[in-house]
Design a protein around this motif. Structure first.
Motif, PDB file in Angstrom:
ATOM      1  N   LEU A 183       0.818  -1.211   0.000  1.00 11.45           N
ATOM      2  CA  LEU A 183       0.000   0.000   0.000  1.00 11.45           C
ATOM      3  C   LEU A 183       0.853   1.262   0.000  1.00 11.45           C
ATOM      4  N   PHE A 184       1.992   1.240   0.724  1.00 12.58           N
ATOM      5  CA  PHE A 184       2.915   2.373   0.653  1.00 12.58           C
ATOM      6  C   PHE A 184       3.467   2.526  -0.763  1.00 12.58           C
ATOM      7  N   LEU A 185       3.937   1.408  -1.336  1.00 11.67           N
ATOM      8  CA  LEU A 185       4.559   1.460  -2.658  1.00 11.67           C
ATOM      9  C   LEU A 185       3.584   1.956  -3.715  1.00 11.67           C
ATOM     10  N   SER A 186       2.361   1.415  -3.712  1.00 13.54           N
ATOM     11  CA  SER A 186       1.393   1.808  -4.738  1.00 13.54           C
ATOM     12  C   SER A 186       1.013   3.277  -4.597  1.00 13.54           C
ATOM     13  N   HIS A 187       0.947   3.774  -3.363  1.00 15.75           N
ATOM     14  CA  HIS A 187       0.647   5.195  -3.151  1.00 15.75           C
ATOM     15  C   HIS A 187       1.799   6.074  -3.629  1.00 15.75           C
ATOM     16  N   PHE A 188       3.017   5.705  -3.262  1.00 16.74           N
ATOM     17  CA  PHE A 188       4.175   6.533  -3.623  1.00 16.74           C
ATOM     18  C   PHE A 188       4.447   6.516  -5.129  1.00 16.74           C
ATOM     19  N   MET A 189       4.080   5.419  -5.810  1.00 15.03           N
ATOM     20  CA  MET A 189       4.209   5.395  -7.266  1.00 15.03           C
ATOM     21  C   MET A 189       3.317   6.462  -7.887  1.00 15.03           C
ATOM     22  N   GLY A 190       2.131   6.656  -7.313  1.00 16.61           N
ATOM     23  CA  GLY A 190       1.263   7.721  -7.793  1.00 16.61           C
ATOM     24  C   GLY A 190       1.841   9.087  -7.476  1.00 16.61           C
ATOM     25  N   ASP A 191       2.338   9.256  -6.263  1.00 19.65           N
ATOM     26  CA  ASP A 191       2.894  10.551  -5.849  1.00 19.65           C
ATOM     27  C   ASP A 191       4.025  11.014  -6.755  1.00 19.65           C
ATOM     28  N   ILE A 192       4.962  10.114  -7.057  1.00 20.40           N
ATOM     29  CA  ILE A 192       6.148  10.545  -7.797  1.00 20.40           C
ATOM     30  C   ILE A 192       5.812  10.906  -9.247  1.00 20.40           C
ATOM     31  N   HIS A 193       4.628  10.466  -9.719  1.00 14.26           N
ATOM     32  CA  HIS A 193       4.206  10.829 -11.066  1.00 14.26           C
ATOM     33  C   HIS A 193       3.299  12.058 -11.088  1.00 14.26           C
ATOM     34  N   GLN A 194       3.017  12.633  -9.936  1.00 11.19           N
ATOM     35  CA  GLN A 194       2.335  13.933  -9.902  1.00 11.19           C
ATOM     36  C   GLN A 194       3.428  14.978  -9.863  1.00 11.19           C
ATOM     37  N   PRO A 195       3.565  15.822 -10.902  1.00  5.45           N
ATOM     38  CA  PRO A 195       4.767  16.676 -11.037  1.00  5.45           C
ATOM     39  C   PRO A 195       5.154  17.453  -9.793  1.00  5.45           C
ATOM     40  N   LEU A 196       4.182  17.975  -9.042  1.00  2.73           N
ATOM     41  CA  LEU A 196       4.540  18.821  -7.905  1.00  2.73           C
ATOM     42  C   LEU A 196       4.917  18.017  -6.660  1.00  2.73           C
ATOM     43  N   HIS A 197       4.951  16.698  -6.774  1.00  4.53           N
ATOM     44  CA  HIS A 197       5.583  15.899  -5.720  1.00  4.53           C
ATOM     45  C   HIS A 197       7.085  15.813  -5.952  1.00  4.53           C
ATOM     46  N   VAL A 198       7.548  16.397  -7.044  1.00  4.18           N
ATOM     47  CA  VAL A 198       8.978  16.587  -7.284  1.00  4.18           C
ATOM     48  C   VAL A 198       9.152  18.063  -7.628  1.00  4.18           C
ATOM     49  N   GLY A 199       8.674  18.924  -6.717  1.00  7.64           N
ATOM     50  CA  GLY A 199       8.683  20.362  -6.959  1.00  7.64           C
ATOM     51  C   GLY A 199       9.823  21.062  -6.248  1.00  7.64           C
ATOM     52  N   PHE A 200       9.677  22.376  -6.107  1.00  7.04           N
ATOM     53  CA  PHE A 200      10.736  23.199  -5.517  1.00  7.04           C
ATOM     54  C   PHE A 200      10.612  23.266  -3.999  1.00  7.04           C
ATOM     55  N   THR A 201      11.765  23.305  -3.342  1.00  8.98           N
ATOM     56  CA  THR A 201      11.799  23.340  -1.877  1.00  8.98           C
ATOM     57  C   THR A 201      11.132  24.587  -1.319  1.00  8.98           C
ATOM     58  N   SER A 202      11.410  25.742  -1.924  1.00  4.75           N
ATOM     59  CA  SER A 202      10.956  27.011  -1.349  1.00  4.75           C
ATOM     60  C   SER A 202       9.435  27.130  -1.275  1.00  4.75           C
ATOM     61  N   ASP A 203       8.718  26.504  -2.216  1.00  7.68           N
ATOM     62  CA  ASP A 203       7.252  26.594  -2.187  1.00  7.68           C
ATOM     63  C   ASP A 203       6.600  25.268  -1.813  1.00  7.68           C
ATOM     64  N   ARG A 204       7.443  24.323  -1.337  1.00  5.66           N
ATOM     65  CA  ARG A 204       6.954  23.026  -0.874  1.00  5.66           C
ATOM     66  C   ARG A 204       6.089  22.351  -1.939  1.00  5.66           C
ATOM     67  N   GLY A 205       6.648  22.327  -3.151  1.00 10.45           N
ATOM     68  CA  GLY A 205       5.948  21.654  -4.240  1.00 10.45           C
ATOM     69  C   GLY A 205       4.636  22.312  -4.603  1.00 10.45           C
ATOM     70  N   LYS A 224     -10.601  29.473  -4.668  1.00  8.06           N
ATOM     71  CA  LYS A 224      -9.262  29.754  -4.162  1.00  8.06           C
ATOM     72  C   LYS A 224      -8.663  28.464  -3.608  1.00  8.06           C
ATOM     73  N   THR A 225      -7.439  28.178  -4.002  1.00  8.04           N
ATOM     74  CA  THR A 225      -6.757  26.968  -3.553  1.00  8.04           C
ATOM     75  C   THR A 225      -5.256  27.182  -3.691  1.00  8.04           C
ATOM     76  N   VAL A 226      -4.492  26.124  -3.631  1.00  7.11           N
ATOM     77  CA  VAL A 226      -3.044  26.227  -3.849  1.00  7.11           C
ATOM     78  C   VAL A 226      -2.684  25.414  -5.086  1.00  7.11           C
ATOM     79  N   LEU A 227      -1.571  25.753  -5.691  1.00  9.86           N
ATOM     80  CA  LEU A 227      -1.169  25.122  -6.944  1.00  9.86           C
ATOM     81  C   LEU A 227      -1.057  23.604  -6.799  1.00  9.86           C
ATOM     82  N   HIS A 228      -0.498  23.138  -5.684  1.00 10.50           N
ATOM     83  CA  HIS A 228      -0.329  21.697  -5.495  1.00 10.50           C
ATOM     84  C   HIS A 228      -1.674  20.989  -5.546  1.00 10.50           C
ATOM     85  N   HIS A 229      -2.689  21.555  -4.916  1.00 10.56           N
ATOM     86  CA  HIS A 229      -4.007  20.921  -4.868  1.00 10.56           C
ATOM     87  C   HIS A 229      -4.638  20.849  -6.254  1.00 10.56           C
TER      88      HIS A 229
END
Length: 223
Positions: free
Chosen positions: A104-126, A138-143
């Motif tokens: 369940l961890f692996l399958s979730h993280f496989m999805g995360d790493i393919h969402q571009p902002l899960h590999v985003g910039f440090t300063s804006d926390r993806g 109104k929302t945030v870019l990651h959402h």
């Protein structure tokens, strides 16, 4: 590097010197383990260790073997990696890996790493600190990349049913994207390099699409 051989050598040396007359398991203990282990490595493993050590170590693994203790307060997540406890008075240990949780961890993280902002910039926390509007909401870019785009697409094209979106993507895999599948599967057979490939693709997509033209209070819309 023959990582398994390195681990085995270090483990054996640790057991051999762990006795009532040994130094406390501080700097001297770790230095002793690593210097003896380094002297017993295969040539391939020894060469790899030499390449990985910082210049300040001057080729001596033992001089850096307390590094993990020094960084515990920087890498807080690593503290629990230094020990394993057993219930009181149980003097045996058997490693028990919960394969269901691992899946369940692996399958979730496989999805995360393919969402571009899960590999985003440090300063804006993806993209989590970039306030924008998705249409009028109104929302945030990651959402937006996590949820809003998918929900909008499902509502417009698939009667708010994820099964329709899944079917469309699967059709592309066997059709328009078919010539890319072999490369995906080749990466999948190499568990060492695949995360690097996925993360590299993710940050490129983040720069080319997710961050492109976006600033605070931007209004984004689907096409």
């Amino acid at each position: 590097m023959d990582g398994y051989r390195v681990e085995c050598v270090i483990a054996v040396v640790s057991v051999l010197i762990f006795s009532p007359v040994a130094h406390s398991w501080g700097v001297d203990g770790h230095l002793t383990v690593c210097r003896i282990a380094q002297s017993r490595l295969s040539k391939a493993a020894a060469d790899a260790v030499m390449k990985l050590l910082p210049e300040s170590a001057e080729g001596d693994l033992g001089s850096e073997c307390s590094w993990a203790d020094r960084v515990k307060f920087r890498y807080h997540w690593s503290s629990a990696l230094h020990y394993i406890d057993t219930p009181d008075d149980l003097c045996t240990f058997q490693y028990n890996n919960n394969l269901t949780e691992a899946l369940l961890f692996l399958s979730h993280f496989m999805g995360d790493i393919h969402q571009p902002l899960h590999v985003g910039f440090t300063s804006d926390r993806g993209g989590n600190t970039i306030d924008i509007h998705w249409y009028r909401t109104k929302t945030v870019l990651h959402h937006v990349w996590d949820t809003s785009m998918i929900e909008t697409s499902e509502t417009r094209s698939y009667e708010s049913n994820p099964d329709g979106l899944i079917a469309a993507i699967q059709a592309n895999i066997t059709g328009e994207w078919a010539d890319q599948v072999k490369a995906w599967e080749t990466c999948g057979s190499n568990v060492t390099t695949c995360p690097n490939t996925y993360a590299s693709e993710g940050i490129k997509a983040a720069c080319d699409w997710a961050y492109k033209g976006v600033s605070e209070d931007s209004v984004l819309q689907g096409k």
